[in-house]
Design an enzyme around this catalytic site. Structure first.
Site, PDB file in Angstrom:
ATOM      1  N   ASP A  62       0.852  -1.181   0.000  1.00 53.38           N
ATOM      2  CA  ASP A  62       0.000   0.000   0.000  1.00 53.38           C
ATOM      3  C   ASP A  62       0.889   1.232   0.000  1.00 53.38           C
ATOM      4  O   ASP A  62       2.106   1.120   0.160  1.00 53.38           O
ATOM      5  CB  ASP A  62      -0.993  -0.018   1.169  1.00 53.38           C
ATOM      6  CG  ASP A  62      -0.336   0.078   2.537  1.00 53.38           C
ATOM      7  OD1 ASP A  62       0.871  -0.236   2.649  1.00 53.38           O
ATOM      8  OD2 ASP A  62      -1.015   0.450   3.512  1.00 53.38           O
ATOM      9  N   TYR A  64       3.038   4.704   0.710  1.00 50.14           N
ATOM     10  CA  TYR A  64       3.749   5.279   1.855  1.00 50.14           C
ATOM     11  C   TYR A  64       2.755   6.072   2.700  1.00 50.14           C
ATOM     12  O   TYR A  64       1.878   6.757   2.164  1.00 50.14           O
ATOM     13  CB  TYR A  64       4.852   6.216   1.377  1.00 50.14           C
ATOM     14  CG  TYR A  64       5.969   5.560   0.606  1.00 50.14           C
ATOM     15  CD1 TYR A  64       6.693   4.500   1.129  1.00 50.14           C
ATOM     16  CD2 TYR A  64       6.327   6.045  -0.660  1.00 50.14           C
ATOM     17  CE1 TYR A  64       7.740   3.919   0.431  1.00 50.14           C
ATOM     18  CE2 TYR A  64       7.381   5.470  -1.376  1.00 50.14           C
ATOM     19  CZ  TYR A  64       8.076   4.410  -0.828  1.00 50.14           C
ATOM     20  OH  TYR A  64       9.113   3.842  -1.525  1.00 50.14           O
ATOM     21  N   PHE A  75       6.349   2.658  -4.501  1.00 52.11           N
ATOM     22  CA  PHE A  75       7.756   2.843  -4.143  1.00 52.11           C
ATOM     23  C   PHE A  75       8.341   4.187  -4.571  1.00 52.11           C
ATOM     24  O   PHE A  75       9.401   4.581  -4.092  1.00 52.11           O
ATOM     25  CB  PHE A  75       8.633   1.701  -4.686  1.00 52.11           C
ATOM     26  CG  PHE A  75       8.289   0.362  -4.124  1.00 52.11           C
ATOM     27  CD1 PHE A  75       8.532   0.067  -2.791  1.00 52.11           C
ATOM     28  CD2 PHE A  75       7.691  -0.617  -4.909  1.00 52.11           C
ATOM     29  CE1 PHE A  75       8.195  -1.164  -2.251  1.00 52.11           C
ATOM     30  CE2 PHE A  75       7.351  -1.849  -4.383  1.00 52.11           C
ATOM     31  CZ  PHE A  75       7.599  -2.129  -3.057  1.00 52.11           C
ATOM     32  N   HIS A 184       9.337  -8.685   0.448  1.00 52.29           N
ATOM     33  CA  HIS A 184       9.181  -7.245   0.290  1.00 52.29           C
ATOM     34  C   HIS A 184      10.519  -6.559   0.568  1.00 52.29           C
ATOM     35  O   HIS A 184      11.282  -7.014   1.430  1.00 52.29           O
ATOM     36  CB  HIS A 184       8.118  -6.726   1.263  1.00 52.29           C
ATOM     37  CG  HIS A 184       7.642  -5.352   0.966  1.00 52.29           C
ATOM     38  ND1 HIS A 184       8.300  -4.226   1.427  1.00 52.29           N
ATOM     39  CD2 HIS A 184       6.584  -4.894   0.250  1.00 52.29           C
ATOM     40  CE1 HIS A 184       7.664  -3.155   1.003  1.00 52.29           C
ATOM     41  NE2 HIS A 184       6.616  -3.514   0.295  1.00 52.29           N
TER      42      HIS A 184
END
Length: 219
Positions: A62, A64, A75, A184
């Site tokens: 999801d 930031y 990202f 991740h």
């Protein structure tokens, strides 16, 4: 709303009952809380990478959840914003895998313009509350987006980082595509299989083998 090949697909989703409920929830959240990304940028990933141009899908979790970070592309952060730890680790892996220098900023538009769809499984989040909008309908939306991508004949590489992203593999069964999974890139999990995954060289090898221009992973 922008206009490209995604537009009719998005409009179709917007008309579905699940999305109407999601839209009501998200609207109320924006009205009463601090939500990221800013509302006009929620669908930025689709605006900057047209359907016909998709070569790679990077699937995050999801957005930031700190101020000035999320802008609708997983990202990525705007120039001038400190590079978040997950992206620092992505850059480290690119450096290790391809020998490219570590970038000085975190704006990934150069990737998006080459056909890298920067998509999260959930597209909004409350300030300082990671995954706070989980289970409200975004997962259904991104399921449907991936199902659309799965039908395409063009070679596509799907990079599924983290468990929420990896769960989407069930929708990706087109033999013309390549699905790669890793932990991740968050500092909490990067050492559990993200570092050393070599997804960037594997992606380019696959694209070249299928007659496509590889991605320039510099930013």
């Amino acid at each position: 709303m922008f206009q490209n090949e995604w537009t009719p697909i998005l409009k179709h989703e917007f008309e579905q009952e699940y999305f109407k409920k999601l839209a009501t929830f998200v609207h109320e959240e924006y009205e009463t809380k601090t939500i990221f990304p800013p509302k006009p940028w929620v669908f930025s990933s689709f605006e900057h990478t047209n359907l016909k141009d998709v070569k790679v899908v990077i699937l995050g979790q999801d957005p930031y959840h700190q101020p000035n970070q999320a802008h609708g592309m997983c990202f990525s952060v705007q120039k001038g914003v400190k590079i978040p730890p997950s992206l620092v680790n992505i850059y480290k892996e690119i450096n290790s895998d391809l020998g490219l220098p570590i970038p000085s900023h975190g704006f990934l538009m150069h990737w998006a313009k080459q056909g890298v769809l920067l998509l999260n499984t959930v597209l909004t989040v409350e300030y300082n509350k990671a995954f706070s909008h989980r289970g409200m309908g975004w997962e259904v939306f991104t399921d449907h987006i991936l199902q659309q991508l799965n039908t395409l004949d063009q070679p596509i590489v799907f990079l599924l980082w983290g468990k929420p992203a990896q769960q989407k593999a069930q929708f990706l069964n087109n033999p013309k595509h390549l699905v790669l999974k890793a932990a991740h890139p968050s500092p909490l999990s990067a050492y559990n299989g993200f570092f050393g995954c070599k997804h960037f060289s594997k992606t380019n090898d696959f694209l070249v083998q299928h007659g496509c221009t590889p991605i320039d992973w510099r930013v």
